[in-house]
Scaffold this active site. Structure first.
Site, mmCIF file in Angstrom:
data_model
loop_
_atom_site.group_PDB
_atom_site.id
_atom_site.type_symbol
_atom_site.label_atom_id
_atom_site.label_comp_id
_atom_site.label_asym_id
_atom_site.label_seq_id
_atom_site.Cartn_x
_atom_site.Cartn_y
_atom_site.Cartn_z
ATOM 1 N N HIS A 151 -2.130 -5.423 1.509
ATOM 2 C CA HIS A 151 -3.438 -6.059 1.336
ATOM 3 C C HIS A 151 -3.209 -7.539 1.088
ATOM 4 O O HIS A 151 -2.233 -7.913 0.440
ATOM 5 C CB HIS A 151 -4.159 -5.456 0.123
ATOM 6 C CG HIS A 151 -5.332 -6.265 -0.345
ATOM 7 N ND1 HIS A 151 -6.566 -6.178 0.256
ATOM 8 C CD2 HIS A 151 -5.449 -7.205 -1.316
ATOM 9 C CE1 HIS A 151 -7.401 -7.020 -0.345
ATOM 10 N NE2 HIS A 151 -6.740 -7.644 -1.297
ATOM 11 N N ASN A 165 -2.068 0.259 6.661
ATOM 12 C CA ASN A 165 -1.525 -0.984 7.208
ATOM 13 C C ASN A 165 -0.650 -1.787 6.244
ATOM 14 O O ASN A 165 -0.601 -3.010 6.299
ATOM 15 C CB ASN A 165 -2.647 -1.836 7.810
ATOM 16 C CG ASN A 165 -3.713 -2.189 6.798
ATOM 17 O OD1 ASN A 165 -3.584 -1.850 5.628
ATOM 18 N ND2 ASN A 165 -4.742 -2.884 7.239
ATOM 19 N N TYR A 208 -12.643 -1.805 -3.775
ATOM 20 C CA TYR A 208 -13.110 -2.013 -2.395
ATOM 21 C C TYR A 208 -14.624 -1.885 -2.274
ATOM 22 O O TYR A 208 -15.122 -1.581 -1.185
ATOM 23 C CB TYR A 208 -12.423 -1.013 -1.456
ATOM 24 C CG TYR A 208 -11.003 -1.404 -1.055
ATOM 25 C CD1 TYR A 208 -10.770 -2.513 -0.224
ATOM 26 C CD2 TYR A 208 -9.910 -0.677 -1.467
ATOM 27 C CE1 TYR A 208 -9.489 -2.869 0.170
ATOM 28 C CE2 TYR A 208 -8.615 -1.028 -1.080
ATOM 29 C CZ TYR A 208 -8.416 -2.130 -0.260
ATOM 30 O OH TYR A 208 -7.145 -2.486 0.139
ATOM 31 N N GLU A 241 -9.721 -10.179 -7.651
ATOM 32 C CA GLU A 241 -8.784 -9.072 -7.442
ATOM 33 C C GLU A 241 -7.581 -9.171 -8.386
ATOM 34 O O GLU A 241 -7.123 -8.151 -8.922
ATOM 35 C CB GLU A 241 -8.320 -9.076 -5.981
ATOM 36 C CG GLU A 241 -9.450 -8.701 -5.031
ATOM 37 C CD GLU A 241 -9.120 -8.918 -3.553
ATOM 38 O OE1 GLU A 241 -10.012 -8.670 -2.727
ATOM 39 O OE2 GLU A 241 -7.982 -9.321 -3.230
ATOM 40 N N LYS A 285 0.817 -1.208 0.000
ATOM 41 C CA LYS A 285 0.000 0.000 0.000
ATOM 42 C C LYS A 285 0.860 1.273 0.000
ATOM 43 O O LYS A 285 2.076 1.214 0.296
ATOM 44 C CB LYS A 285 -0.932 -0.040 1.222
ATOM 45 C CG LYS A 285 -1.936 -1.208 1.177
ATOM 46 C CD LYS A 285 -2.930 -1.135 2.340
ATOM 47 C CE LYS A 285 -3.943 -2.268 2.276
ATOM 48 N NZ LYS A 285 -4.980 -2.161 3.333
ATOM 49 N N PHE A 343 -15.312 3.834 7.102
ATOM 50 C CA PHE A 343 -13.951 4.198 6.694
ATOM 51 C C PHE A 343 -13.750 4.156 5.183
ATOM 52 O O PHE A 343 -12.628 4.322 4.704
ATOM 53 C CB PHE A 343 -12.925 3.280 7.387
ATOM 54 C CG PHE A 343 -13.153 1.809 7.152
ATOM 55 C CD1 PHE A 343 -12.731 1.196 5.979
ATOM 56 C CD2 PHE A 343 -13.783 1.030 8.105
ATOM 57 C CE1 PHE A 343 -12.929 -0.156 5.756
ATOM 58 C CE2 PHE A 343 -13.996 -0.336 7.896
ATOM 59 C CZ PHE A 343 -13.564 -0.921 6.713
ATOM 60 N N ARG A 392 -2.432 -14.476 4.647
ATOM 61 C CA ARG A 392 -3.080 -13.718 5.740
ATOM 62 C C ARG A 392 -2.278 -13.876 7.040
ATOM 63 O O ARG A 392 -2.154 -12.948 7.835
ATOM 64 C CB ARG A 392 -4.523 -14.189 5.958
ATOM 65 C CG ARG A 392 -5.446 -14.037 4.764
ATOM 66 C CD ARG A 392 -5.960 -12.652 4.538
ATOM 67 N NE ARG A 392 -6.697 -12.101 5.649
ATOM 68 C CZ ARG A 392 -7.369 -10.954 5.578
ATOM 69 N NH1 ARG A 392 -7.386 -10.253 4.436
ATOM 70 N NH2 ARG A 392 -8.008 -10.485 6.603
HETATM 71 P P1 ATP Z 1 -7.072 -5.919 3.334
HETATM 72 O O1 ATP Z 1 -8.397 -6.210 2.672
HETATM 73 O O2 ATP Z 1 -6.490 -4.567 2.929
HETATM 74 O O3 ATP Z 1 -6.085 -7.042 3.197
HETATM 75 P P2 ATP Z 1 -8.137 -6.757 5.841
HETATM 76 O O4 ATP Z 1 -8.762 -7.851 5.042
HETATM 77 O O5 ATP Z 1 -7.234 -7.146 6.956
HETATM 78 O O6 ATP Z 1 -7.315 -5.775 4.893
HETATM 79 P P3 ATP Z 1 -10.664 -5.422 5.768
HETATM 80 O O7 ATP Z 1 -11.694 -5.584 6.827
HETATM 81 O O8 ATP Z 1 -10.860 -6.101 4.458
HETATM 82 O O9 ATP Z 1 -9.249 -5.787 6.391
HETATM 83 O O10 ATP Z 1 -10.505 -3.855 5.519
HETATM 84 C C1 ATP Z 1 -9.926 -3.377 4.326
HETATM 85 C C2 ATP Z 1 -9.006 -2.231 4.652
HETATM 86 O O11 ATP Z 1 -9.788 -1.137 5.126
HETATM 87 C C3 ATP Z 1 -8.002 -2.487 5.770
HETATM 88 O O12 ATP Z 1 -6.846 -3.135 5.364
HETATM 89 C C4 ATP Z 1 -7.703 -1.085 6.221
HETATM 90 O O13 ATP Z 1 -6.779 -0.445 5.329
HETATM 91 C C5 ATP Z 1 -9.050 -0.416 6.091
HETATM 92 N N1 ATP Z 1 -9.778 -0.469 7.371
HETATM 93 C C6 ATP Z 1 -10.376 -1.542 7.935
HETATM 94 N N2 ATP Z 1 -10.937 -1.244 9.113
HETATM 95 C C7 ATP Z 1 -10.681 0.078 9.300
HETATM 96 C C8 ATP Z 1 -10.992 1.004 10.333
HETATM 97 N N3 ATP Z 1 -11.677 0.640 11.415
HETATM 98 N N4 ATP Z 1 -10.554 2.287 10.188
HETATM 99 C C9 ATP Z 1 -9.863 2.680 9.105
HETATM 100 N N5 ATP Z 1 -9.541 1.848 8.085
HETATM 101 C C10 ATP Z 1 -9.931 0.575 8.175
HETATM 102 MG MG MG Z 2 -9.886 -7.518 3.304
#
Ligand code: ATP
Ligand code: MG
Length: 152
Positions: free
Chosen positions: A130, A127, A64, A141, A24, A72, A100
């Site tokens: 992804h 974070n 997304y 994706e 990211k 968010f 993961r």
């Molecule tokens: P990713 O899909 O990016 O691998 P993830 O699967 O661990 O992450 P998801 O629940 O899919 O988490 O959320 C997608 C992304 O949205 C997160 O990686 C983060 O960047 C953002 N995100 C998730 N929760 C929050 C939150 N509470 N506040 C801000 N951003 C968030």
């Molecule tokens: Mg995710």
């Protein structure tokens, strides 16, 4: 030879072997592309496809869209289109679950030691990486970013 036979014999169609990732914008800006690719390689993942690019806010919203109703969503799509990313398809047995595990929890404060997010992520929003959450989403994706001709 039947199509089903080909699907089960050819690993290209065995989607449980593949996942999709992005490094990211925060991790790119911090100069951590190399460190994260090193962890991905050390984790036993083979790079099937890779590109360095910047996506538009509209493209981030499409990518997304499952999160469109989340509070968010605006922050997430602005962030993901704020700078260049590295997108890649990775291959390994049990790719989705193992990746993961390698990236760690969404919130780096809860990520285990030795995970990519523990090392390189600053916050739940920014974070570092992804990782796809299912074989089906890994396929969707990967196809969002790469044509068949770009996968090796
Ligand atoms: P990713 O899909 O990016 O691998 P993830 O699967 O661990 O992450 P998801 O629940 O899919 O988490 O959320 C997608 C992304 O949205 C997160 O990686 C983060 O960047 C953002 N995100 C998730 N929760 C929050 C939150 N509470 N506040 C801000 N951003 C968030
Ligand atoms: Mg995710």
């Amino acid at each position: 030879m039947s199509f089903v036979y080909l699907c089960t014999q050819n690993t290209q169609y065995n989607m449980s072997n593949r996942t999709f990732t992005m490094i990211k914008p925060d991790a790119v800006k911090a100069g951590n592309i190399g460190n994260i690719l090193q962890m991905i390689n050390a984790g036993g993942f083979r790079i099937v496809a890779m590109k360095y690019l910047k996506i538009s806010t509209e493209q981030a919203e499409k990518f997304y869209e499952v999160h469109a109703a989340r509070p968010f969503f605006g922050e997430l799509t602005q962030f993901m289109s704020s700078g260049p990313i590295v997108a890649a398809i990775l291959e390994k047995d049990n790719a989705v679950a193992d990746f993961r595990k390698l990236i760690g929890a969404t919130n780096p404060a809860q990520a285990e030691e030795g995970t990519i997010r523990k090392r390189y992520a600053a916050s739940i929003g920014e974070n570092a990486v992804h990782g796809s959450d299912s074989d089906e989403n890994a396929q969707i994706e990967g196809a969002f970013f790469f044509s068949g001709l770009e996968q090796f």
